[in-house]
Design a protein around this motif. Sequence first.
Motif, PDB file in Angstrom:
ATOM      1  N   UNK A 245      -6.117  -9.630   5.303  1.00 45.05           N
ATOM      2  CA  UNK A 245      -6.599 -10.961   5.679  1.00 45.05           C
ATOM      3  C   UNK A 245      -7.447 -10.927   6.945  1.00 45.05           C
ATOM      4  N   UNK A 246      -7.046 -10.114   7.912  1.00 44.44           N
ATOM      5  CA  UNK A 246      -7.811 -10.006   9.161  1.00 44.44           C
ATOM      6  C   UNK A 246      -8.680  -8.755   9.200  1.00 44.44           C
ATOM      7  N   UNK A 275      -0.343   3.058   0.368  1.00 43.38           N
ATOM      8  CA  UNK A 275      -1.197   1.964   0.821  1.00 43.38           C
ATOM      9  C   UNK A 275      -0.617   0.612   0.422  1.00 43.38           C
ATOM     10  N   UNK A 276       0.000   0.529  -0.761  1.00 42.41           N
ATOM     11  CA  UNK A 276       0.616  -0.748  -1.165  1.00 42.41           C
ATOM     12  C   UNK A 276       1.758  -1.102  -0.222  1.00 42.41           C
ATOM     13  N   UNK A 277       2.581  -0.124   0.132  1.00 45.05           N
ATOM     14  CA  UNK A 277       3.731  -0.392   1.006  1.00 45.05           C
ATOM     15  C   UNK A 277       3.297  -0.815   2.406  1.00 45.05           C
ATOM     16  N   UNK A 278       2.090  -0.406   2.824  1.00 43.69           N
ATOM     17  CA  UNK A 278       1.615  -0.729   4.174  1.00 43.69           C
ATOM     18  C   UNK A 278       0.938  -2.088   4.252  1.00 43.69           C
ATOM     19  N   UNK A 279       0.563  -2.666   3.112  1.00 43.58           N
ATOM     20  CA  UNK A 279      -0.150  -3.944   3.112  1.00 43.58           C
ATOM     21  C   UNK A 279       0.801  -5.096   3.408  1.00 43.58           C
ATOM     22  N   UNK A 281       0.599  -8.206   2.810  1.00 37.30           N
ATOM     23  CA  UNK A 281       0.750  -9.236   1.776  1.00 37.30           C
ATOM     24  C   UNK A 281       1.250  -8.697   0.440  1.00 37.30           C
ATOM     25  N   UNK A 282       1.622  -7.417   0.357  1.00 41.35           N
ATOM     26  CA  UNK A 282       2.043  -6.847  -0.924  1.00 41.35           C
ATOM     27  C   UNK A 282       3.369  -7.434  -1.377  1.00 41.35           C
ATOM     28  N   UNK A 411      -1.239  -2.466  -9.158  1.00 42.15           N
ATOM     29  CA  UNK A 411      -1.476  -2.131  -7.756  1.00 42.15           C
ATOM     30  C   UNK A 411      -2.971  -2.127  -7.438  1.00 42.15           C
ATOM     31  N   UNK A 412      -3.774  -1.601  -8.358  1.00 50.01           N
ATOM     32  CA  UNK A 412      -5.220  -1.570  -8.149  1.00 50.01           C
ATOM     33  C   UNK A 412      -5.795  -2.979  -8.098  1.00 50.01           C
ATOM     34  N   UNK A 413      -5.319  -3.859  -8.984  1.00 46.43           N
ATOM     35  CA  UNK A 413      -5.788  -5.255  -8.962  1.00 46.43           C
ATOM     36  C   UNK A 413      -5.436  -5.929  -7.644  1.00 46.43           C
ATOM     37  N   UNK A 414      -4.227  -5.659  -7.165  1.00 48.67           N
ATOM     38  CA  UNK A 414      -3.814  -6.262  -5.897  1.00 48.67           C
ATOM     39  C   UNK A 414      -4.720  -5.811  -4.757  1.00 48.67           C
ATOM     40  N   UNK A 415      -4.959  -4.513  -4.658  1.00 51.37           N
ATOM     41  CA  UNK A 415      -5.758  -3.988  -3.550  1.00 51.37           C
ATOM     42  C   UNK A 415      -7.198  -4.479  -3.614  1.00 51.37           C
TER      43      UNK A 415
END
Length: 453
Positions: A245-246, A275-279, A281-282, A411-415
């Motif tokens: 977001x930022x 990378x998903x675990x670090x986001x 908003x995941x 996961x790809x769609x989310x990122x």
Amino acid sequence: MLNTSPWVARADREVESEVLILGGGLAGLAAGSLLGHRATVVEAQERPGGLVRTERIGDYWFDRVIHLLYFSHPDVENRVRALLGDVLQPCPPDARVETARGATRFPVQLNLNGLPAEVRAACLEDLRSAHERPVAPDNYEELLLSAFGRTLCELFFFPYNRKLWRRPLSSLSASGFHWNLTRPSVAEIERGANAPRPTGGYNARGWYPRPARGDWRGMEVLSRALAGRVGDLRLRHVVTAVDPNTRTVRTRSPEGVTDFHYTRDCLSTLPLPTIVSLCAQAPAALVEECRDLPRNRVRSVALAVRGPRPRDTGHWRYYTREDVPFTRLVFMTEFDPDMAPADGWGVLAEVLEPSEGPRASDESLVADVRRGVAEVGLLAPGSRIVGSSVYTSDPGYVVFTDATRETTAEATRFLTSRGITPLGRYGTWTYSSMSQVMEEAFAWAAESPALTA
């Protein structure tokens, strides 16, 4: 309740760039080399390259995971040749297969000529039957049977893949493993069974760097050449949090905490579950599903040997024997004679472990590999092992199941919906060669608004 958000404390410093690239492996370096000063690459290790690094034991050199360059795209070939020049030398792969009924060239299905006549005949009979009555396979075991017939599967494909994947072959997907299979026609296999000379397989045109002199040898020469074209490379920076977001990525390094702000793009070559675990908003469910994605770790055991170099080994040999721990042995001086002193040679043994299982100690691994190398008869009288080391890659091999594709797609769609592009072998949670990785990275960078604006 205590607030454990990684964003509570203020960063020690802030950095802004147009493009931020997470991970300084081959994909990140390739993209960063094209973007130049427009990109910042952050890498957790103290040297760039990821899996494409080379280690030393005294005067012996070992690639952490063995690679050959196979150029499938002229743009990649032109760029790598411009980087390495005459250092890049032809290295047509010579791989061998050890089976219970003898040894032959790899891929075994194209080189049945090396096996006894009765084995060749049985393989061809089964193969013709399998191709005359094709079936749609439901899993990897059925895929192998339908492609090669039972005799060849029992001889090589089943025992080798059991050692490689370390789980029931019937539990693996029928798709996703095609990179590991050469599927020639019956006519091609018949020619290989009757040919007086070995038949070449896929990727017959290989290349390897052989510098005349310098501080480095092995495939890390390529990584370092790419890194030299990166405008801003930050080593020893571990990514600890990502806020799409930022457009902020927080890292931890020996110098402290740094917040990297990107104004255009973020490219992630980190493993997809990471990378998903670090986001920030995941969704928790997606984080858990990604964390459970199956994979194997590769334990590469390097042995430095003083003594006469073994002859006619090929570059590497695959082993189906289940009484030795390794899936293959790699002979480093076959790639470059200067990877060891003149009176010695180095061998790299690859051992696979399921990532969800226990990790064998380095000491026990080295002991098992030393026993196995002696068992297969590679050590000449008077030879002695003068050094050893273990290099672990986790993840090493992605394991494909029916559920894997759904999770990676989600996961790809989310990122991508958050403006982060996953790329690379582990960033997209698939298998890809060095050439494929660089091709995708160069293409992404070439289309980046930072380069085209």
